[in-house]
Design a protein around this motif. Sequence first.
Motif, PDB file in Angstrom:
ATOM      1  N   PRO A  16     -22.841  32.496 -54.481  1.00 33.60           N
ATOM      2  CA  PRO A  16     -24.169  33.132 -54.562  1.00 33.60           C
ATOM      3  C   PRO A  16     -24.906  33.054 -53.233  1.00 33.60           C
ATOM      4  O   PRO A  16     -24.736  32.103 -52.473  1.00 33.60           O
ATOM      5  CB  PRO A  16     -24.890  32.334 -55.655  1.00 33.60           C
ATOM      6  N   GLU A  17     -25.726  34.056 -52.958  1.00 34.31           N
ATOM      7  CA  GLU A  17     -26.515  34.100 -51.743  1.00 34.31           C
ATOM      8  C   GLU A  17     -27.919  34.581 -52.067  1.00 34.31           C
ATOM      9  O   GLU A  17     -28.148  35.298 -53.042  1.00 34.31           O
ATOM     10  CB  GLU A  17     -25.877  35.039 -50.708  1.00 34.31           C
ATOM     11  N   LEU A  18     -28.863  34.185 -51.220  1.00 29.81           N
ATOM     12  CA  LEU A  18     -30.260  34.588 -51.358  1.00 29.81           C
ATOM     13  C   LEU A  18     -30.819  34.209 -52.724  1.00 29.81           C
ATOM     14  O   LEU A  18     -31.643  34.905 -53.301  1.00 29.81           O
ATOM     15  CB  LEU A  18     -30.406  36.100 -51.137  1.00 29.81           C
ATOM     16  N   GLY A  19     -30.329  33.059 -53.243  1.00 29.29           N
ATOM     17  CA  GLY A  19     -30.866  32.544 -54.496  1.00 29.29           C
ATOM     18  C   GLY A  19     -30.403  33.272 -55.737  1.00 29.29           C
ATOM     19  O   GLY A  19     -30.957  33.068 -56.809  1.00 29.29           O
ATOM     20  N   ALA A  20     -29.399  34.127 -55.616  1.00 27.71           N
ATOM     21  CA  ALA A  20     -28.929  34.874 -56.784  1.00 27.71           C
ATOM     22  C   ALA A  20     -27.433  35.075 -56.691  1.00 27.71           C
ATOM     23  O   ALA A  20     -26.858  35.090 -55.595  1.00 27.71           O
ATOM     24  CB  ALA A  20     -29.637  36.231 -56.877  1.00 27.71           C
ATOM     25  N   ALA A  21     -26.804  35.192 -57.856  1.00 21.26           N
ATOM     26  CA  ALA A  21     -25.362  35.422 -57.897  1.00 21.26           C
ATOM     27  C   ALA A  21     -25.045  36.811 -57.362  1.00 21.26           C
ATOM     28  O   ALA A  21     -25.842  37.745 -57.468  1.00 21.26           O
ATOM     29  CB  ALA A  21     -24.856  35.270 -59.326  1.00 21.26           C
ATOM     30  N   VAL A 144      -9.267  35.754 -38.326  1.00 20.89           N
ATOM     31  CA  VAL A 144      -9.354  35.488 -39.764  1.00 20.89           C
ATOM     32  C   VAL A 144     -10.800  35.226 -40.164  1.00 20.89           C
ATOM     33  O   VAL A 144     -11.296  35.735 -41.182  1.00 20.89           O
ATOM     34  CB  VAL A 144      -8.448  34.307 -40.158  1.00 20.89           C
ATOM     35  N   ALA A 145     -11.510  34.418 -39.355  1.00 21.02           N
ATOM     36  CA  ALA A 145     -12.899  34.080 -39.663  1.00 21.02           C
ATOM     37  C   ALA A 145     -13.779  35.326 -39.691  1.00 21.02           C
ATOM     38  O   ALA A 145     -14.752  35.399 -40.448  1.00 21.02           O
ATOM     39  CB  ALA A 145     -13.435  33.086 -38.642  1.00 21.02           C
ATOM     40  N   SER A 146     -13.435  36.311 -38.884  1.00 18.04           N
ATOM     41  CA  SER A 146     -14.218  37.540 -38.851  1.00 18.04           C
ATOM     42  C   SER A 146     -13.774  38.529 -39.923  1.00 18.04           C
ATOM     43  O   SER A 146     -14.589  39.067 -40.668  1.00 18.04           O
ATOM     44  CB  SER A 146     -14.107  38.192 -37.469  1.00 18.04           C
ATOM     45  N   ARG A 147     -12.440  38.756 -40.003  1.00 16.64           N
ATOM     46  CA  ARG A 147     -11.940  39.793 -40.897  1.00 16.64           C
ATOM     47  C   ARG A 147     -12.090  39.431 -42.365  1.00 16.64           C
ATOM     48  O   ARG A 147     -12.385  40.297 -43.197  1.00 16.64           O
ATOM     49  CB  ARG A 147     -10.465  40.056 -40.579  1.00 16.64           C
ATOM     50  N   ASN A 148     -11.889  38.178 -42.723  1.00 18.87           N
ATOM     51  CA  ASN A 148     -11.921  37.759 -44.127  1.00 18.87           C
ATOM     52  C   ASN A 148     -13.187  37.010 -44.497  1.00 18.87           C
ATOM     53  O   ASN A 148     -13.225  36.311 -45.506  1.00 18.87           O
ATOM     54  CB  ASN A 148     -10.708  36.884 -44.442  1.00 18.87           C
ATOM     55  N   ALA A 149     -14.268  37.164 -43.683  1.00 18.86           N
ATOM     56  CA  ALA A 149     -15.508  36.442 -43.971  1.00 18.86           C
ATOM     57  C   ALA A 149     -16.140  36.890 -45.275  1.00 18.86           C
ATOM     58  O   ALA A 149     -16.933  36.160 -45.878  1.00 18.86           O
ATOM     59  CB  ALA A 149     -16.499  36.633 -42.821  1.00 18.86           C
ATOM     60  N   ALA A 150     -15.807  38.105 -45.752  1.00 14.86           N
ATOM     61  CA  ALA A 150     -16.362  38.574 -47.016  1.00 14.86           C
ATOM     62  C   ALA A 150     -15.870  37.748 -48.197  1.00 14.86           C
ATOM     63  O   ALA A 150     -16.491  37.746 -49.262  1.00 14.86           O
ATOM     64  CB  ALA A 150     -16.008  40.047 -47.225  1.00 14.86           C
ATOM     65  N   VAL A 151     -14.746  37.061 -48.019  1.00 20.67           N
ATOM     66  CA  VAL A 151     -14.223  36.149 -49.039  1.00 20.67           C
ATOM     67  C   VAL A 151     -14.122  34.774 -48.370  1.00 20.67           C
ATOM     68  O   VAL A 151     -13.049  34.362 -47.911  1.00 20.67           O
ATOM     69  CB  VAL A 151     -12.857  36.615 -49.567  1.00 20.67           C
ATOM     70  N   PRO A 152     -15.218  34.040 -48.270  1.00 22.52           N
ATOM     71  CA  PRO A 152     -15.266  32.851 -47.407  1.00 22.52           C
ATOM     72  C   PRO A 152     -14.271  31.757 -47.770  1.00 22.52           C
ATOM     73  O   PRO A 152     -13.709  31.109 -46.876  1.00 22.52           O
ATOM     74  CB  PRO A 152     -16.718  32.373 -47.551  1.00 22.52           C
ATOM     75  N   ARG A 201     -23.005  35.287 -45.119  1.00 18.14           N
ATOM     76  CA  ARG A 201     -24.419  35.505 -45.444  1.00 18.14           C
ATOM     77  C   ARG A 201     -24.918  36.824 -44.849  1.00 18.14           C
ATOM     78  O   ARG A 201     -25.631  37.584 -45.507  1.00 18.14           O
ATOM     79  CB  ARG A 201     -25.258  34.338 -44.923  1.00 18.14           C
ATOM     80  N   GLY A 202     -24.553  37.066 -43.583  1.00 19.51           N
ATOM     81  CA  GLY A 202     -24.979  38.317 -42.953  1.00 19.51           C
ATOM     82  C   GLY A 202     -24.384  39.533 -43.635  1.00 19.51           C
ATOM     83  O   GLY A 202     -25.067  40.559 -43.815  1.00 19.51           O
ATOM     84  N   LEU A 203     -23.116  39.423 -44.032  1.00 17.43           N
ATOM     85  CA  LEU A 203     -22.460  40.550 -44.685  1.00 17.43           C
ATOM     86  C   LEU A 203     -23.072  40.830 -46.048  1.00 17.43           C
ATOM     87  O   LEU A 203     -23.307  41.995 -46.415  1.00 17.43           O
ATOM     88  CB  LEU A 203     -20.964  40.245 -44.820  1.00 17.43           C
ATOM     89  N   VAL A 204     -23.349  39.769 -46.815  1.00 12.86           N
ATOM     90  CA  VAL A 204     -23.974  39.951 -48.123  1.00 12.86           C
ATOM     91  C   VAL A 204     -25.360  40.564 -47.971  1.00 12.86           C
ATOM     92  O   VAL A 204     -25.726  41.494 -48.706  1.00 12.86           O
ATOM     93  CB  VAL A 204     -24.040  38.611 -48.881  1.00 12.86           C
TER      94      VAL A 204
END
Length: 522
Positions: A16-21, A144-152, A201-204
């Motif tokens: 979850p990010e920004l206080g919400a799922a 990897v840290a950049s390309r797969n950051a959407a799935v941390p 966080r930035g991507l979300v």
Amino acid sequence: MAVNLSVSESILTTPPELGAAVSHTLRARLLSTLFDNRWPLVMSIIASTFVAVMAYVRLHQPWATVWLCADLWLLLGRLSIIHAYAVQGRKGPLSPGPWAAAYAPLCVATSLLLGLGTMACVSTADTTLGSLAIMVAAGILGGVASRNAAVPRLAIAQICAVSIPIGIGALLSPTDGSWILIPPLLLYVAAMASIVRRHYRGLVALMIAEQNHAELAARFDAALTHMPHGLCTLDRAGKVVIANSRTAQLFGTSVDMLKLNLPLPEFLAHAGFAQFDATLREHFVEKCAAWLREKQRPLALELRNGRQLELRRNPVPDGSAVVIIEDVTERRQSEAKVLYLARHDSLTGLANRRELRERLEKILANVRSGRATQTAVLYLDLDGFKLVNDRHGHSAGDEVLETVAARLRQTLRHGEMAARLGGDEFAVVVEDATLPSIVAIAQRVIREVAKPYPLAAGVSMSIGTSIGIALAQEHEPVDDLVRRADEAMYSAKKAGKGTYRISGDDGERQPGADCDASVGAM
């Protein structure tokens, strides 16, 4: 693709990010980034296979061959999943969850293979090979840290799968002091994990902003589509960049026929006058261009189908403008109806006292003495009308009044005006006529009014009319002229009804005016 998502559930979790799922839609977008760009994946595999080739060339160890073959096999597996996902996605909406569940284990396996290969290189006495392997591994982990950051969690799992074997290799290395690689390696893992979380966080936040923007744009599009007015947005150069579907409807065309990126006059000319001749289009373009230069009053436009439009230009501080196109057909018709009712009798449709007065004021302003022809007012009062109301009711009386009005219209010539003054009183204005002509009109009116009146109740009634005639005098007030005609009408009633009388002064001035029962003078 039947793959159980629970196999990779832990590493595919989107925190979850920004206080919400994270919503289901947003999670699907995050997972789909795993399949976006295959070229960084290919470049990383090329780098790792290069290290494996160098390890085999320098050490001639069988594990280097195993590393190379396994790396290529995993690459083919990952590329095949990406390709299949893209193909299926072109056929229709696709949930990326099952595909990510199949893809994630191959990602971790590739990272673990890289870690084990690097560990083998570091644990040898070949420091050059070890340095090459660490350098390549660090670069791949950055990707990897950049390309797969959407799935941390997947990205961090890959980082750990590479880093832990490297640390073990440093401890097992025969080179003295290799253990000093452990502290910076731990810091590197922590830094990479921090980068992954920051990217996530930035991507979300970006995806949420895009989603909100898309929802806002959808609401805006819906508002544009369903708003009752046409709307055109002009850029600083005066060209139409946005036009809603209502604009096309107002001009009787389709949205596909609207041509954007044209100056407003040309845009409207094509939308509303494309089917007409060039002269009409050019005339409208000139009219619209002149209106834009004025930037004040609305532009009234009447189309060939009778629809009336009104254009208003609203400037925007940045130099652009918004043009609102409103269909004012009903409003103009209502205004015309109100204006008509203000000047006409609601029952008979004849002019009322106000319209009669204004007409006479204009006529009397041009009256001159000594002319061969004159203007006259005929004042009519129905004889026996009260009996119609008393016997058959006011609805029958209304029928009679409507019929009288219709007969007056049929009897009068073009330019002669009839008005209802109220109750059963009427007036007729005759311009530029001789006295004999005026008398003839009065006689025709008397004959027409005296004809029977068949009523809706199935009975027939007969009435008559008495007429007073007053000839307009130079500089005479309207009220005086009408008063004299009224007085002459009462004189006609006293004479026996069903006749007419001319105002006394007028009769004396007119040579040949009779004073018998047909042409009487007061």
